[in-house]
Design a protein around this motif. Structure first.
Motif, PDB file in Angstrom:
ATOM      1  N   THR A  15      48.744  59.199  63.148  1.00 28.26           N
ATOM      2  CA  THR A  15      48.892  60.079  62.001  1.00 28.26           C
ATOM      3  C   THR A  15      47.831  61.154  62.133  1.00 28.26           C
ATOM      4  O   THR A  15      46.641  60.845  62.269  1.00 28.26           O
ATOM      5  N   ASN A  44      46.109  64.508  60.377  1.00 26.65           N
ATOM      6  CA  ASN A  44      45.927  65.284  59.156  1.00 26.65           C
ATOM      7  C   ASN A  44      45.305  66.613  59.536  1.00 26.65           C
ATOM      8  O   ASN A  44      44.224  66.646  60.139  1.00 26.65           O
ATOM      9  N   SER A  54      47.533  71.833  53.768  1.00 30.29           N
ATOM     10  CA  SER A  54      47.362  70.664  54.629  1.00 30.29           C
ATOM     11  C   SER A  54      48.708  70.182  55.156  1.00 30.29           C
ATOM     12  O   SER A  54      49.760  70.545  54.635  1.00 30.29           O
ATOM     13  N   THR A 102      50.394  66.455  57.033  1.00 37.97           N
ATOM     14  CA  THR A 102      50.283  65.100  57.562  1.00 37.97           C
ATOM     15  C   THR A 102      51.471  64.893  58.483  1.00 37.97           C
ATOM     16  O   THR A 102      52.612  65.135  58.090  1.00 37.97           O
TER      17      THR A 102
END
Length: 79
Positions: free
Chosen positions: A3, A5, A41, A43
């Motif tokens: 993952t 970010n 942002s 993800t």
């Protein structure tokens, strides 16, 4: 799986966020994408054997924004 970010600078509106989401989702090895223009942002869940963070950063740059990886979480594969 990983993952990633990202902090993203330069997202102007929800249309730009949607365009970025679609462009990243088309990359081979990307399993999940969430781009938030409000917070700047993203993800992204990737298969790290097929996609690399730099490939995502290049896509973001081509859309006129800059990106910085804030966090990388590695997930162990189930046996």
């Amino acid at each position: 799986m990983q993952t990633l970010n990202f902090d993203i600078d330069g997202l102007s509106d929800s249309a730009a966020s949607a365009e970025m989401h679609q462009a990243i989702a088309r990359l081979d090895g990307v399993a999940y994408v969430d781009v938030c223009g409000r917070t700047g942002s993203a993800t992204i869940l990737i298969d790290s054997t097929r996609a690399k963070p730099i490939q995502i950063a290049v896509v973001i740059a081509r859309l006129g924004c800059s990106a910085r990886v804030r966090q990388v979480l590695r997930h162990e594969e189930a046996a």
